[in-house]
Design a protein around this motif. Structure first.
Motif, short mmCIF file in Angstrom:
data_model
loop_
_atom_site.label_atom_id
_atom_site.label_comp_id
_atom_site.label_asym_id
_atom_site.label_seq_id
_atom_site.Cartn_x
_atom_site.Cartn_y
_atom_site.Cartn_z
N MET A 172 0.96 -1.24 -0.06
CA MET A 172 0.01 -0.03 0.04
C MET A 172 0.83 1.34 0.02
O MET A 172 1.80 1.18 0.96
CB MET A 172 -0.90 0.01 1.35
CG MET A 172 -2.04 1.04 1.21
SD MET A 172 -3.01 1.07 2.60
CE MET A 172 -3.98 -0.64 2.12
N TRP A 203 -4.10 6.68 1.09
CA TRP A 203 -3.28 5.55 0.41
C TRP A 203 -3.88 4.86 -0.69
O TRP A 203 -5.08 4.95 -0.92
CB TRP A 203 -3.17 4.39 1.53
CG TRP A 203 -2.40 4.72 2.96
CD1 TRP A 203 -1.26 4.79 3.34
CD2 TRP A 203 -2.89 5.35 3.93
NE1 TRP A 203 -0.80 5.12 4.23
CE2 TRP A 203 -2.15 5.51 5.06
CE3 TRP A 203 -4.51 5.76 4.28
CZ2 TRP A 203 -2.52 5.99 6.11
CZ3 TRP A 203 -4.73 6.20 5.54
CH2 TRP A 203 -3.58 6.54 6.49
N ARG A 240 -3.50 1.25 -3.57
CA ARG A 240 -3.05 -0.14 -3.46
C ARG A 240 -3.62 -0.77 -4.86
O ARG A 240 -4.94 -1.07 -5.08
CB ARG A 240 -3.68 -1.19 -2.58
CG ARG A 240 -3.03 -2.68 -2.79
CD ARG A 240 -3.48 -3.45 -1.39
NE ARG A 240 -4.84 -3.42 -1.35
CZ ARG A 240 -5.70 -4.03 -0.25
NH1 ARG A 240 -5.00 -4.43 0.63
NH2 ARG A 240 -7.00 -4.20 -0.53
N HIS A 245 -12.59 2.79 2.19
CA HIS A 245 -12.15 2.11 1.18
C HIS A 245 -13.06 2.26 -0.14
O HIS A 245 -14.44 2.20 -0.15
CB HIS A 245 -12.15 0.55 1.45
CG HIS A 245 -11.91 -0.37 0.11
ND1 HIS A 245 -12.46 -1.46 0.25
CD2 HIS A 245 -10.90 0.02 -0.64
CE1 HIS A 245 -12.05 -2.15 -0.99
NE2 HIS A 245 -11.14 -1.43 -1.46
#
Length: 321
Positions: free
Chosen positions: A1, A38, A40, A109
């Motif tokens: 990440m 972040w 990913r 998320h």
């Protein structure tokens, strides 16, 4: 990440709100809740905090400013990197679920299904699920459209207000003859009237004497009993009940007007509302009131007023029409 702030000269939040402003969004302090970001792959993770300027979370499943801040992290999505950013607005929310309330900070998320669809999962700082959205579908909008929407042309098209307008009745209010239209003061009176068959197409229920000093609960209970009795008598199906009241500026009388307006919406042409400062004048005007077909009227010093929608007045005081 990967931390979105890594190697950057500005924080993730600073970058996000700079880019959002360049795209056409303008967020004030109450809506700048994005804190950290972040990535990913094509997923985006973030932390958002409810700004003090937005107020507390009480009264909301999830505070609107907090849920809105979740989507600000979309600036960092990688599947559209390098593409020109477009101004988009939410068009449809699907499969929205709330698991807990009262959160002031969220872990977010975001995942994406094409350029215009995003799904959202949020938890509190302890990892307890707060809410999820299966899909938010966005649609592009031109900046010019938003600017036009704030102008006077839009105001002329959609903004209206209520105004009491003077009208003339077919029979003048000053007519001295008092018509023999029956008066009902209880559900028993309504039943007796139905049995007698002498309604003359209408009856009156006069609240002007009762309203003085009476509370909203007392007046609405009395009115409700008459309304229900009137609607349950088959013999009165073609007749109208004229409810005469003082000015609805009195909160208790306003409650009666709200009740009767609801009955009017559910049973058209069965009830008439009349506000008056003179009960005798109202009674003399009954033939004209009934002939007018107006569901709501106000009698003020021999003038007859009815509610009408009119063009709203803009904030500057000019007529938007």
């Amino acid at each position: 990440m990967e931390n979105a702030e890594k190697g950057a000269g500005e924080s993730a939040a600073e970058r996000a709100y700079r880019e959002l402003e360049e795209t056409g969004y303008g967020y004030g302090p109450a809506f700048r809740g994005l804190s950290r970001v972040w990535t990913r792959g094509e997923e985006v993770f973030a932390e958002v905090v409810l700004p003090d300027e937005a107020g507390g979370p009480d009264g909301f499943g999830v505070h609107p400013a907090l849920i809105d801040a979740c989507f600000h992290a979309g600036v960092f999505r990688t599947d559209t990197a390098g593409q020109e950013q477009k101004l988009v607005l939410p068009f449809a929310w699907n499969d929205v679920r709330i698991f807990a309330v009262g959160a002031t900070a969220l872990r977010v998320h975001l995942s994406f299904d094409g350029p215009d669809v995003v799904s959202l999962r949020v938890a509190d700082t302890a990892g307890v699920p707060i809410a999820s959205v299966g899909a938010v579908i966005a649609r592009p909008v031109a900046t010019e459209q938003l600017r036009a929407g704030a102008g006077s042309d839009w105001s002329r098209d959609v903004l209206f207000g209520l105004e009491w307008t003077e009208v003339a009745l077919s029979q003048p209010v000053s007519t001295p003859a008092i018509p023999a239209i029956p008066v009902v003061q209880s559900a028993a009176d309504v039943t007796a009237l139905a049995v007698s068959g002498s309604t003359e197409g209408a009856a009156t229920a006069d609240l002007t004497a009762r309203a003085g000093g009476a509370g909203a609960q007392e007046l609405t209970a009395w009115t409700l009993s008459l309304v229900q009795a009137w609607l349950t008598e088959p013999a009165l199906e073609e007749s109208r009940l004229v409810v005469v009241t003082p000015s609805p500026a009195d909160p208790a009388v306003a409650a009666v007007w709200g009740l009767v307006r609801t009955a009017q919406a559910e049973h058209p042409d069965r009830f008439v509302l009349v506000a008056t400062d003179d009960r005798d004048t109202a009674r003399q005007a009954l033939p004209g009131i009934l002939a007018s077909g107006e569901p709501q009227l106000a009698l003020r010093e021999k003038a007859v007023l009815v509610p009408r929608l009119v063009r709203a007045v803009s904030a500057g005081g000019a007529d938007a029409g």
